[in-house]
Enzyme design. Structure first.
Site, PDB file in Angstrom:
ATOM      1  CD  GLU A   5      -2.783  -0.830   2.549  1.00 35.79           C
ATOM      2  OE1 GLU A   5      -3.597  -1.717   2.799  1.00 35.79           O
ATOM      3  OE2 GLU A   5      -2.675   0.191   3.253  1.00 35.79           O
ATOM      4  CB  CYS A  14      -1.038   0.820   9.003  1.00 31.51           C
ATOM      5  SG  CYS A  14      -0.389   2.344   9.566  1.00 31.51           S
ATOM      6  CB  CYS A  58       4.654  -5.449   9.660  1.00 30.21           C
ATOM      7  SG  CYS A  58       5.582  -4.646  10.991  1.00 30.21           S
ATOM      8  CB  CYS A 116       2.322   7.548   3.444  1.00 27.03           C
ATOM      9  SG  CYS A 116       2.511   6.316   4.737  1.00 27.03           S
ATOM     10  CB  CYS A 140       1.536  -3.011  16.682  1.00 22.70           C
ATOM     11  SG  CYS A 140       3.229  -2.423  16.794  1.00 22.70           S
ATOM     12  CB  CYS A 165      -0.881  -2.356  13.453  1.00 21.25           C
ATOM     13  SG  CYS A 165      -0.275  -1.922  11.819  1.00 21.25           S
TER      14      CYS A 165
HETATM   15  N1  SAH Z   1       6.456   0.368  11.793  1.00 19.92           N
HETATM   16  C1  SAH Z   1       6.541   1.790  11.837  1.00 19.92           C
HETATM   17  C2  SAH Z   1       5.865   2.492  10.692  1.00 19.92           C
HETATM   18  C3  SAH Z   1       4.550   2.008  10.190  1.00 19.92           C
HETATM   19  S1  SAH Z   1       3.100   2.287  11.105  1.00 19.92           S
HETATM   20  C4  SAH Z   1       6.040   2.304  13.171  1.00 19.92           C
HETATM   21  O1  SAH Z   1       5.618   1.504  13.990  1.00 19.92           O
HETATM   22  O2  SAH Z   1       6.131   3.496  13.422  1.00 19.92           O
HETATM   23  C5  SAH Z   1       2.761   4.011  11.036  1.00 19.92           C
HETATM   24  C6  SAH Z   1       2.031   4.531  12.260  1.00 19.92           C
HETATM   25  O3  SAH Z   1       0.652   4.156  12.261  1.00 19.92           O
HETATM   26  C7  SAH Z   1       2.601   4.011  13.561  1.00 19.92           C
HETATM   27  O4  SAH Z   1       2.630   5.039  14.514  1.00 19.92           O
HETATM   28  C8  SAH Z   1       1.577   2.959  13.939  1.00 19.92           C
HETATM   29  O5  SAH Z   1       1.660   2.645  15.301  1.00 19.92           O
HETATM   30  C9  SAH Z   1       0.302   3.625  13.518  1.00 19.92           C
HETATM   31  N2  SAH Z   1      -0.863   2.758  13.395  1.00 19.92           N
HETATM   32  C10 SAH Z   1      -0.927   1.462  13.055  1.00 19.92           C
HETATM   33  N3  SAH Z   1      -2.191   1.021  13.084  1.00 19.92           N
HETATM   34  C11 SAH Z   1      -2.950   2.052  13.463  1.00 19.92           C
HETATM   35  C12 SAH Z   1      -4.339   2.225  13.719  1.00 19.92           C
HETATM   36  N4  SAH Z   1      -5.194   1.234  13.546  1.00 19.92           N
HETATM   37  N5  SAH Z   1      -4.759   3.456  14.100  1.00 19.92           N
HETATM   38  C13 SAH Z   1      -3.895   4.477  14.269  1.00 19.92           C
HETATM   39  N6  SAH Z   1      -2.578   4.377  14.055  1.00 19.92           N
HETATM   40  C14 SAH Z   1      -2.104   3.175  13.674  1.00 19.92           C
END
Ligand code: SAH
Length: 366
Positions: free
Chosen positions: A95, A356, A115, A108, A119, A122
């Site tokens: 994406e 994401c 990944c 972006c 998390c 995510c």
């Molecule tokens: N792996 C990296 C970059 C990708 S995620 C990182 O962790 O920073 C980009 C951002 O989106 C990160 O801050 C991540 O925690 C956040 N993110 C992921 N899923 C999300 C969600 N459902 N709602 C809001 N932010 C989210």
């Protein structure tokens, strides 16, 4: 196969010499690619015979323009955000998001297919890591989006009228889990022979792989760093982000403060507000105490941090919900009053699954 979007300059020049051409044709060809060209036939200032040779080499699998296949795209109702699903040659999909701001276009990019950071909130991590992206595959996301803008507005390929001004490496994947390719990508983005985007307009977001923060400070000291913090205490952060078990807050924050000291640059903390998880007044107090300790108490890093609050985007599979507007505002106001600069990020593209990994996820299920 030589990917003309990211291969070493010397290798590309050798290739051109190998097909009986002058070295400088390499840079001429690359310039077209960085303007969004995907076929050699579009490179109108190259001779017909050269274009033919390049097409033959491509058909023989010696070289590639690195183009991506556009599988899907969606635009938000306010037209500010457009999300793309691109197909890679091995069948993986990634994406990319285009955000149009008053001050210009921002892209972006994803740094990995999938990944492995796990998390809890995510969508990108559901299904795990498929593989790292090459620098050329990350770059192709940017050039493909540029091409899309040009096609849509009937802007000639050779024109520099529409440009990409900012790059954020915040799509799917953990950039510090693919450091070398991400670094190469950033250098190409920054190079005048590449996209010529200033380091100050490039931001990398990490979940907090501590040793790489030091490396980033040393090797890319002028780019911006954002840390996905999301919680002020280890118990909450452990539950949201498994990486915290390896690099807990008491290791992460000193590394961040060292980053600020080494680079003199402000650091951004991202904080996704999840209802009932990390959005209470007590969490704001703890966060503010923590950040003040690391970024205000010592003179050299005073005020060099900023908190970006994002109401969590709901992903069905994760069971977590975003905080409501009022709670987010209270959280922000508390931080500001206690001396920590904080903003609530404008939610862009929530209506097109721009959070994401959600488009990719929905595609995988079809
Ligand atoms: N792996 C990296 C970059 C990708 S995620 C990182 O962790 O920073 C980009 C951002 O989106 C990160 O801050 C991540 O925690 C956040 N993110 C992921 N899923 C999300 C969600 N459902 N709602 C809001 N932010 C989210």
């Amino acid at each position: 196969m030589l990917n003309l979007l990211d291969a070493d300059k010397k290798l590309i020049e050798d290739f051109f010499e190998g097909i009986g051409e002058k070295k400088f044709r390499a840079a001429q060809t690359a310039a077209w690619l960085y303007r969004g060209a995907v076929n050699f036939s579009e490179m109108t200032d190259l001779s017909k015979s050269l274009r033919l040779k390049l097409e033959e080499a491509e058909a023989a699998g010696q070289i590639t323009t690195g183009r991506l296949e556009k599988l899907d795209s969606r635009r938000s109702s306010d037209r500010s955000t457009e999300k793309f699903l691109f197909g890679l040659t091995d069948g993986n999909a990634i994406e990319t998001v285009l955000m149009k701001y008053k001050y210009g276009n921002s892209v972006c990019v994803s740094s990995q297919a999938g990944c492995r950071m796990g998390c809890a909130f995510c969508a990108s991590t559901i299904g795990g890591l498929k593989r790292n992206l090459t620098a050329g595959e990350i770059m192709a996301q940017v050039t493909s989006v540029l091409r899309h803008i040009k096609d849509e507005q009937s802007i000639p390929l050779a024109s520099d009228m529409e440009r990409i001004g900012h790059i954020v490496i915040m799509g799917t994947g953990e950039p510090f889990d693919n450091f070398d390719n991400v670094k190469r990508f950033i250098e190409l983005v920054n190079s005048p022979k590449g996209l010529g985007i200033s380091m100050r307009n490039i931001t990398v977001s990490t979940c907090g792989i501590v040793p790489m923060i030091r490396r980033f400070a040393e090797e890319l000291p002028q780019a911006n760093l954002a840390i996905s913090l999301h919680a002020p205490d280890n118990r909450t952060r452990d539950n949201m982000m498994p990486i915290n078990k390896k690099y807990p807050i008491e290791e992460l924050l000193p590394a961040c403060s060292e980053y600020v000291r080494l680079t003199g640059r402000r650091i951004t903390f991202e904080y996704a507000l999840a209802a009932g998880v990390n959005d209470a007044r007590g969490n704001a107090e703890e966060l503010s105490g923590l950040l003040r300790h690391y970024f205000c108490a010592r003179n050299e890093t005073r005020g060099l941090c900023h908190v970006n609050l994002i109401p969590l985007n709901k992903v069905k599979e994760t069971g977590m919900e975003g905080s409501d507007r009022k709670r987010a505002e209270n959280f922000r106001d508390f931080l500001i009053e206690s001396g920590i600069p904080a903003t609530i990020r404008r939610e862009m593209g929530a209506d097109i699954n721009a959070a994401c990994g959600q488009l990719r996820l929905s595609k995988n299920k079809e």
